[in-house]
Motif scaffolding. Sequence first.
Motif, PDB file in Angstrom:
ATOM      1  N   LEU A  61      -5.030   3.556   4.017  1.00 47.30           N
ATOM      2  CA  LEU A  61      -4.958   2.800   2.769  1.00 47.30           C
ATOM      3  C   LEU A  61      -3.684   3.162   2.007  1.00 47.30           C
ATOM      4  O   LEU A  61      -3.750   3.653   0.874  1.00 47.30           O
ATOM      5  CB  LEU A  61      -6.181   3.093   1.891  1.00 47.30           C
ATOM      6  N   PRO A  62      -2.524   2.953   2.600  1.00 47.15           N
ATOM      7  CA  PRO A  62      -1.289   3.363   1.912  1.00 47.15           C
ATOM      8  C   PRO A  62      -1.074   2.600   0.608  1.00 47.15           C
ATOM      9  O   PRO A  62      -0.530   3.151  -0.344  1.00 47.15           O
ATOM     10  CB  PRO A  62      -0.198   3.052   2.938  1.00 47.15           C
ATOM     11  N   ARG A  63      -1.513   1.342   0.585  1.00 43.78           N
ATOM     12  CA  ARG A  63      -1.309   0.555  -0.647  1.00 43.78           C
ATOM     13  C   ARG A  63      -2.094   1.157  -1.808  1.00 43.78           C
ATOM     14  O   ARG A  63      -1.602   1.195  -2.930  1.00 43.78           O
ATOM     15  CB  ARG A  63      -1.777  -0.883  -0.432  1.00 43.78           C
ATOM     16  N   LYS A  64      -3.316   1.600  -1.501  1.00 43.68           N
ATOM     17  CA  LYS A  64      -4.122   2.179  -2.570  1.00 43.68           C
ATOM     18  C   LYS A  64      -3.474   3.465  -3.077  1.00 43.68           C
ATOM     19  O   LYS A  64      -3.350   3.681  -4.289  1.00 43.68           O
ATOM     20  CB  LYS A  64      -5.526   2.478  -2.043  1.00 43.68           C
ATOM     21  N   ALA A  65      -3.022   4.302  -2.128  1.00 46.20           N
ATOM     22  CA  ALA A  65      -2.383   5.550  -2.531  1.00 46.20           C
ATOM     23  C   ALA A  65      -1.141   5.255  -3.376  1.00 46.20           C
ATOM     24  O   ALA A  65      -0.919   5.873  -4.430  1.00 46.20           O
ATOM     25  CB  ALA A  65      -1.997   6.346  -1.287  1.00 46.20           C
TER      26      ALA A  65
END
Lengths: 118, 189
Positions: B45-49
Amino acid sequence: MMETAAILAQQGFPAAMSGPTLAHYIVVSIIMFVLGLIGFLTRRNLIIMFLCTELMFQAAGIALIAFGRYHLDLTGQTFVIFILTVAAAEAAMALALVVLLFRRKESLDAEEWKDMNG
Amino acid sequence: VGFVLLGAMTVMVFRGIGASSGRGAGDGLVRRETSVQPDALLRDLPRKAERMLRANGQLLEGEVITSIGRVEGVIRVRGSDGAVREVTKAQWPEGLRITNAEMLGINLLREHPGTIEIAGVILLMAMLGAVVLSRKQVQMDEDAKASHLTALAKARASRDPVIDSPLELVNPVGAGVVGAQGAVSEDRA
């Protein structure tokens, strides 16, 4: 096992079965299943019988999720998702059959269909 | 038509599996077992991070995340000048962790893409079956109809004797119960 739980709790991950324990979920599951079984055996209305089978289905699902959570494993929840899919398909078919049977005999009583000898 | 649909869906199943495993290999993602590893899964979940770090002011303009959790609990950030710094677990924003629903979704899509397709086919078939079954016009068995009407009339008469002629209430044909069978057969003739 305890070490894993401690590490997860330290990371802010909810601890395994904090609060209600595995036994609570199993008890709820057993109660639901027994209620479904009693309803299925005592009622003669086709729709009620079908709803009771669904209740037993969901009881099994609760048990699966509880055990999966107990082992910190996602497989139980994944399996329950697919079980729900199958239950939806089954509900569609069962309701279509109920409609068909009702049109034939104008009644939802299971006794009307004892000549099928199922 | 059903079989054609089934064939198309089956092709989609295999293409789905191939595409997902190919993409996984391309991203260098290791196929993980289904145990719960929150930090490792946060990598998916790179976008969330990124969103949460930006909201928290820990990811400035021009900076990008280069790796999440490759070292346990460390997010590597590369600045616009090329310098790499690390955001450790203690500095992470409060809500930066993977939720159960996110884990479940990732697990579903990564481990069981073919099963999802099959479930879709099953649901489609169930819907078509239900439509076919309930569209079918049933010719009600005339004997069954007559006996049913008789039973209804008897039940009503015994329950409510005030009604003199319960037959008109329950019999849409308008014929008497005794003559119901005869009337129906006349209609048929």
